[in-house]
Design a protein around this motif. Structure first.
Motif, PDB file in Angstrom:
ATOM      1  N   GLN A 143      37.880  40.364  29.590  1.00 47.16           N
ATOM      2  CA  GLN A 143      36.568  39.766  29.838  1.00 47.16           C
ATOM      3  C   GLN A 143      36.467  39.094  31.205  1.00 47.16           C
ATOM      4  O   GLN A 143      35.397  38.620  31.579  1.00 47.16           O
ATOM      5  N   GLN A 144      37.565  39.040  31.946  1.00 45.70           N
ATOM      6  CA  GLN A 144      37.543  38.396  33.257  1.00 45.70           C
ATOM      7  C   GLN A 144      36.657  39.206  34.197  1.00 45.70           C
ATOM      8  O   GLN A 144      36.864  40.412  34.367  1.00 45.70           O
ATOM      9  N   PRO A 145      35.652  38.570  34.808  1.00 48.10           N
ATOM     10  CA  PRO A 145      34.688  39.311  35.631  1.00 48.10           C
ATOM     11  C   PRO A 145      35.318  40.085  36.788  1.00 48.10           C
ATOM     12  O   PRO A 145      34.858  41.163  37.122  1.00 48.10           O
ATOM     13  N   ASP A 146      36.351  39.540  37.388  1.00 48.40           N
ATOM     14  CA  ASP A 146      36.996  40.216  38.520  1.00 48.40           C
ATOM     15  C   ASP A 146      38.336  40.833  38.112  1.00 48.40           C
ATOM     16  O   ASP A 146      39.284  40.886  38.887  1.00 48.40           O
ATOM     17  N   ARG A 147      38.374  41.318  36.886  1.00 48.37           N
ATOM     18  CA  ARG A 147      39.623  41.842  36.306  1.00 48.37           C
ATOM     19  C   ARG A 147      40.306  42.867  37.210  1.00 48.37           C
ATOM     20  O   ARG A 147      41.500  42.804  37.450  1.00 48.37           O
ATOM     21  N   TRP A 148      39.560  43.850  37.686  1.00 46.29           N
ATOM     22  CA  TRP A 148      40.172  44.937  38.454  1.00 46.29           C
ATOM     23  C   TRP A 148      40.665  44.453  39.814  1.00 46.29           C
ATOM     24  O   TRP A 148      41.672  44.945  40.324  1.00 46.29           O
ATOM     25  N   GLU A 149      39.982  43.472  40.403  1.00 47.52           N
ATOM     26  CA  GLU A 149      40.451  42.892  41.667  1.00 47.52           C
ATOM     27  C   GLU A 149      41.764  42.140  41.450  1.00 47.52           C
ATOM     28  O   GLU A 149      42.678  42.224  42.269  1.00 47.52           O
TER      29      GLU A 149
END
Length: 108
Positions: A29-35
């Motif tokens: 659920q972390q908004p910047d997961r892929w970063e």
């Protein structure tokens, strides 16, 4: 393990291990997961590369789960030996995670 077929995937063994660990520790659920995952993996791979690699991983798992994979193609399974080099790589993962966590808690 150094002979991981990077030519086939474009990813080294170390990058794949870092990716797997990052998937396990970075909240979906972390908004910047892929970063964040890209930062853990390091190198020149982008957040978009992480997402694409994840899709390939899911497709591979679905294929394996479908029962269509012939396990006899590769002959007898070979034992995998865990080396000091592997421990060093996984140790570096821990250091990266600690650093990223410290940045996160510092408000960056």
């Amino acid at each position: 393990i150094d002979e991981f077929p990077k030519v086939l995937s474009g990813w080294s063994w170390e990058e794949n291990k870092l990716f797997e660990v990052a998937l396990a520790v970075v909240d979906e659920q972390q908004p910047d997961r892929w970063e964040v995952i890209a930062a853990i993996v390091g190198g020149e791979k982008s957040a978009e590369d992480m997402q694409k690699h994840y899709v390939v991983l899911l497709e591979d798992l679905q294929y394996i789960g479908s029962g269509k994979l012939d396990h006899k193609l590769g002959g007898e399974p070979q034992p995998v030996c865990w080396t000091d080099g592997d421990n060093n790589i996984l140790g570096s993962i821990g250091h990266k995670l600690i650093h990223l966590h410290s940045l996160d808690t510092a408000g960056y």
